[in-house]
Scaffold this motif. Structure first.
Motif, PDB file in Angstrom:
ATOM      1  N   ALA A  36       0.834  -1.203   0.000  1.00 45.23           N
ATOM      2  CA  ALA A  36       0.000   0.000   0.000  1.00 45.23           C
ATOM      3  C   ALA A  36       0.868   1.251   0.000  1.00 45.23           C
ATOM      4  O   ALA A  36       0.578   2.220  -0.720  1.00 45.23           O
ATOM      5  N   ALA A  37       1.937   1.246   0.800  1.00 48.51           N
ATOM      6  CA  ALA A  37       2.816   2.412   0.845  1.00 48.51           C
ATOM      7  C   ALA A  37       3.430   2.645  -0.533  1.00 48.51           C
ATOM      8  O   ALA A  37       3.502   3.774  -1.022  1.00 48.51           O
ATOM      9  N   LEU A  38       3.801   1.546  -1.179  1.00 53.88           N
ATOM     10  CA  LEU A  38       4.365   1.622  -2.528  1.00 53.88           C
ATOM     11  C   LEU A  38       3.332   2.196  -3.495  1.00 53.88           C
ATOM     12  O   LEU A  38       3.637   3.065  -4.324  1.00 53.88           O
ATOM     13  N   ALA A  39       2.082   1.722  -3.358  1.00 51.56           N
ATOM     14  CA  ALA A  39       1.006   2.234  -4.211  1.00 51.56           C
ATOM     15  C   ALA A  39       0.840   3.730  -3.981  1.00 51.56           C
ATOM     16  O   ALA A  39       0.626   4.497  -4.929  1.00 51.56           O
ATOM     17  N   GLY A  40       0.952   4.155  -2.716  1.00 55.44           N
ATOM     18  CA  GLY A  40       0.857   5.580  -2.407  1.00 55.44           C
ATOM     19  C   GLY A  40       1.937   6.377  -3.117  1.00 55.44           C
ATOM     20  O   GLY A  40       1.672   7.446  -3.673  1.00 55.44           O
ATOM     21  N   VAL A  41       3.147   5.838  -3.119  1.00 50.50           N
ATOM     22  CA  VAL A  41       4.259   6.543  -3.780  1.00 50.50           C
ATOM     23  C   VAL A  41       4.049   6.559  -5.292  1.00 50.50           C
ATOM     24  O   VAL A  41       4.235   7.580  -5.954  1.00 50.50           O
ATOM     25  N   ILE A  42       3.594   5.407  -5.836  1.00 50.33           N
ATOM     26  CA  ILE A  42       3.396   5.324  -7.291  1.00 50.33           C
ATOM     27  C   ILE A  42       2.315   6.304  -7.746  1.00 50.33           C
ATOM     28  O   ILE A  42       2.454   7.003  -8.744  1.00 50.33           O
ATOM     29  N   ILE A  43       1.226   6.371  -6.981  1.00 55.97           N
ATOM     30  CA  ILE A  43       0.149   7.270  -7.377  1.00 55.97           C
ATOM     31  C   ILE A  43       0.520   8.709  -7.081  1.00 55.97           C
ATOM     32  O   ILE A  43       0.282   9.608  -7.881  1.00 55.97           O
ATOM     33  N   GLY A  44       1.118   8.928  -5.913  1.00 52.87           N
ATOM     34  CA  GLY A  44       1.422  10.289  -5.501  1.00 52.87           C
ATOM     35  C   GLY A  44       2.586  10.877  -6.270  1.00 52.87           C
ATOM     36  O   GLY A  44       2.529  12.025  -6.700  1.00 52.87           O
ATOM     37  N   GLY A  45       3.633  10.101  -6.437  1.00 59.15           N
ATOM     38  CA  GLY A  45       4.870  10.612  -7.016  1.00 59.15           C
ATOM     39  C   GLY A  45       4.678  11.501  -8.234  1.00 59.15           C
ATOM     40  O   GLY A  45       5.005  12.688  -8.194  1.00 59.15           O
ATOM     41  N   PRO A  46       4.106  10.949  -9.307  1.00 59.68           N
ATOM     42  CA  PRO A  46       4.024  11.768 -10.517  1.00 59.68           C
ATOM     43  C   PRO A  46       2.899  12.798 -10.494  1.00 59.68           C
ATOM     44  O   PRO A  46       2.897  13.702 -11.317  1.00 59.68           O
ATOM     45  N   THR A  47       1.936  12.658  -9.571  1.00 58.71           N
ATOM     46  CA  THR A  47       0.729  13.475  -9.704  1.00 58.71           C
ATOM     47  C   THR A  47       0.680  14.668  -8.761  1.00 58.71           C
ATOM     48  O   THR A  47      -0.136  15.556  -8.947  1.00 58.71           O
ATOM     49  N   LEU A  48       1.526  14.669  -7.730  1.00 56.34           N
ATOM     50  CA  LEU A  48       1.334  15.684  -6.701  1.00 56.34           C
ATOM     51  C   LEU A  48       1.698  17.081  -7.165  1.00 56.34           C
ATOM     52  O   LEU A  48       1.403  18.053  -6.489  1.00 56.34           O
ATOM     53  N   ARG A  49       2.343  17.191  -8.317  1.00 56.32           N
ATOM     54  CA  ARG A  49       2.640  18.527  -8.814  1.00 56.32           C
ATOM     55  C   ARG A  49       1.473  19.111  -9.605  1.00 56.32           C
ATOM     56  O   ARG A  49       1.518  20.246 -10.042  1.00 56.32           O
ATOM     57  N   LEU A  50       0.436  18.310  -9.793  1.00 55.46           N
ATOM     58  CA  LEU A  50      -0.683  18.757 -10.633  1.00 55.46           C
ATOM     59  C   LEU A  50      -1.621  19.670  -9.875  1.00 55.46           C
ATOM     60  O   LEU A  50      -1.653  19.683  -8.649  1.00 55.46           O
TER      61      LEU A  50
END
Lengths: 329, 304
Positions: A117-131
């Motif tokens: 789940a933590a990995l999923a959080g990083v995968i989803i968050g990583g590229p999108t949090l600058r949007l």
């Protein structure tokens, strides 16, 4: 002699009923007493209620965990996540796959589920949090759907029918299987989630979220790494969701992709918004409302969802910060 | 069937799909242009449009029949009704929220979407409703290639609507006002443009186009249900983003590109039709992450 600074009047607190009630418990001692009373109620309830009520309450406690988790993302960090059910699904499916197909012990599988789940959080968050926030919302929605479609299309996740016969966990030879057992498991999780939320709120990270939520640029100027703190919110939220999913899967013994649909994400979000984003008691109240409300409105059948949707709209229009809003200056 | 026949067939199917996406994407992009709101309820307006078209057809089919003419009139009725619904939604739900934080208005839009969806759910009991027409299954056969008349009329109607919109936006006074409002609302107010009227017109047109797509989709696929707007809403949003959100030509282009990508994408080995939707969302995420302005969008320095 200069006037002394005005002191708050002792005795009768002012304000309306809610404020007075709030003020009445605004001392550490009384608050602790209130906590003890609530804890006692939590412990005693299943002995006083029917199995049906216990099962419903267990579900409400699951939602408390999920809503407190989403509250970290939406309430604390101010990021609209429309795919929160994805984390819930990752937790549930990791447990289901590891215990059922690889013969893992339930407790041994938990760390893997949390890690996933933590990995999923990083995968989803990583590229999108600058949007921008609305792009973020739609991307999280897209990710949520990707997770559900993937679960439906893969063989290891059991396809559209999902996984069944997930073994129930045992602890020192004692099987957790009755509805009361699971009630207590979820009660303990809800209490843990409550304590963790409270501690996070008061932490350095919690204050960083507050600054980022109010003014990202100013927060960054103050030396807060906004991408890092947002990512932290995602990962922590994901772990809360996974914890819910882990015990959800063993409670039901079966999971299917439809348990993790967009509607599930919306329901969790609705609870957070109804109760009051960022306010822990409000969010807990919201979780109970979305679980118990439909039960109470059961006689209205399909209309109850409509009633809920209209209620959400009215809350947003007339009380946008929720039933029990956060007050933090 | 030779490979180029199959290619042409995919092209035809992709154009039909793309027309639906483009019509719905236009509403997203227009609303986003004037009030910078991602209207989550837009997909549900498409669904409402399908039901309105269904209702309209049962009203007029006694006189006009359920052929082209009946469906066309039903579509106009649906566009009118859903256009007005869009304006009402804007007035009731979005207008008071324009000054509120972004998060609040997004959740309000989500709530509107849920209200529409659940209203349709309550009315239909969650069942599929058959959309009966007398259109038949005739078409043109060119070798192994088959294109039905329905497909031709559908794509042509979509093209006419889009050309009309393009003319409206580029040539008329209100179209010019709409473009001006998208650039600077405050300045428009100072110059005497009735900004709320322009916003209302934008919602009317955007919702009307969604309703046109909904009615056509109902007639084309033959059944409608309360949840039909969800996935197409997401995909049309993807189309709007591919083309560059805020750009009307971009939305048309994005819709067609997405329709073609999906139609061809399902025939790439390893991406079977069951992965079609995953494929679309992956495109959405990649575009948003690497080129958030899309193909035709203007770059805008804005952080929210």
């Amino acid at each position: 002699m200069a006037n002394p600074t005005p002191v708050a009047p002792e005795g009768r607190p002012r304000g309306n009923l809610a404020q007075r009630l709030y003020a009445a418990f605004d001392s550490p001692g009384r608050r602790r007493a209130l906590h003890l009373v609530l804890l006692a109620i939590l412990i005693v309830t299943p002995w006083l209620s029917s199995q049906y009520v216990t099962v419903i309450l267990t579900n409400a406690l699951l939602y408390v965990v999920l809503c407190l988790g989403l509250n970290v993302v939406v309430g604390y960090a101010g990021l609209l996540d429309l795919g929160y059910a994805a984390f819930f699904a990752v937790g549930a499916y990791t447990i289901g796959i590891l215990t059922q197909q690889f013969g893992f012990n339930f407790w041994a599988a938990i760390p893997f589920a949390l890690l996933a789940a933590a990995l999923a959080g990083v995968i989803i968050g990583g590229p999108t949090l600058r949007l921008r926030s609305d792009y973020l919302a739609i991307v999280t929605l897209g990710f949520g759907e990707i997770v559900r479609f993937t679960a439906r299309n893969l063989e290891i996740t059991g396809g559209a029918s999902g996984l069944s016969h997930i073994p129930e966990p045992s602890l020192f030879g004692w099987y957790i299987d009755s509805s009361i057992d699971f009630y207590y498991v979820f009660a303990a999780l809800a209490v843990l989630a409550y304590i963790a939320s409270q501690r996070l709120f008061d932490s350095r990270l919690g204050r960083a979220w507050l600054y980022v939520r109010h003014d990202e640029d100013a927060a960054e100027a103050m030396g807060i790494n906004r991408v890092a703190v947002k990512l932290a919110a995602y990962v922590i939220g994901a772990i809360f969701g996974a914890v819910g999913g882990i015990f959800f899967s063993v409670n039901l013994g079966a999971i299917s992709p439809e348990s993790f649909s967009f509607q599930q994400s919306v329901l969790i979000l609705m609870a957070v918004v109804l109760g009051g984003m960022g306010k822990i008691p409000g969010v807990i109240l919201g979780a109970f409302i979305v679980v118990l409300g439909p039960e109470l409105l059961r006689e209205f059948d399909t209309l109850r969802l409509l009633i809920f949707a209209v209620l959400l709209l009215l809350i947003m229009l007339f009380r946008p910060s929720g039933i029990w809003p956060e007050k933090r200056s | 069937m030779t490979w180029y026949d199959s290619l042409l067939q995919q092209l035809a199917d992709g154009l039909v799909l793309g027309s639906f996406y483009a019509l719905v994407a236009l509403g997203y992009t227009m609303v986003f242009g004037v009030i910078k709101l991602l209207n989550f309820a837009h997909g549900d307006l498409y669904m409402t449009g399908a039901f309105a078209g269904f209702g309209g057809l049962s009203l007029v089919s006694g006189v006009l029949g359920a052929g082209w003419l009946g469906i066309f009139v039903a579509m106009l009725l649906a566009m009118l009704a859903v256009g007005c619904l869009g304006v009402v939604i804007e007035r009731i739900a979005y207008h008071p929220m324009l000054a509120a934080p972004r998060l609040s208005i997004l959740i309000t839009a989500l709530a509107v979407s849920l209200v529409l969806q659940n209203a349709a759910l309550s009315l239909t009991g969650g069942q599929y409703t058959a959309f009966r027409t007398d259109l038949g299954f005739g078409g043109l056969s060119l070798g192994n290639l088959f294109i039905s008349y329905n497909q031709i009329v559908l794509v042509a109607t979509a093209a006419v609507l889009m050309i009309a919109l393009e003319l409206f936006v580029s040539k008329t006074l209100y179209g010019r006002a709409m473009r001006a409002v998208a650039i600077d609302k405050d300045m428009c107010r100072m110059l005497g443009i009735n900004v709320s009227a322009v916003i209302a017109i934008t919602f009317f047109i955007g919702s009307g186009l969604a309703a046109a797509a909904g009615t056509m989709a109902g007639a084309y696929y033959g059944s409608i249900w309360y949840f039909m707007g969800f996935l197409i809403g997401l995909k049309a949003f993807t189309a709007a983003v591919i083309g560059g959100i805020g750009s009307i030509t971009g939305a048309m282009l994005g819709g067609l590109i997405l329709g073609l990508l999906e139609s061809f994408g399902t025939h790439i080995p390893f991406i079977g039709s069951e992965w079609k939707d995953v494929f679309t969302f992956a495109i959405l995420i990649l575009v948003l992450v690497f080129k958030p302005t899309g193909l035709l969008g203007k770059s805008e320095v804005e952080r929210m």
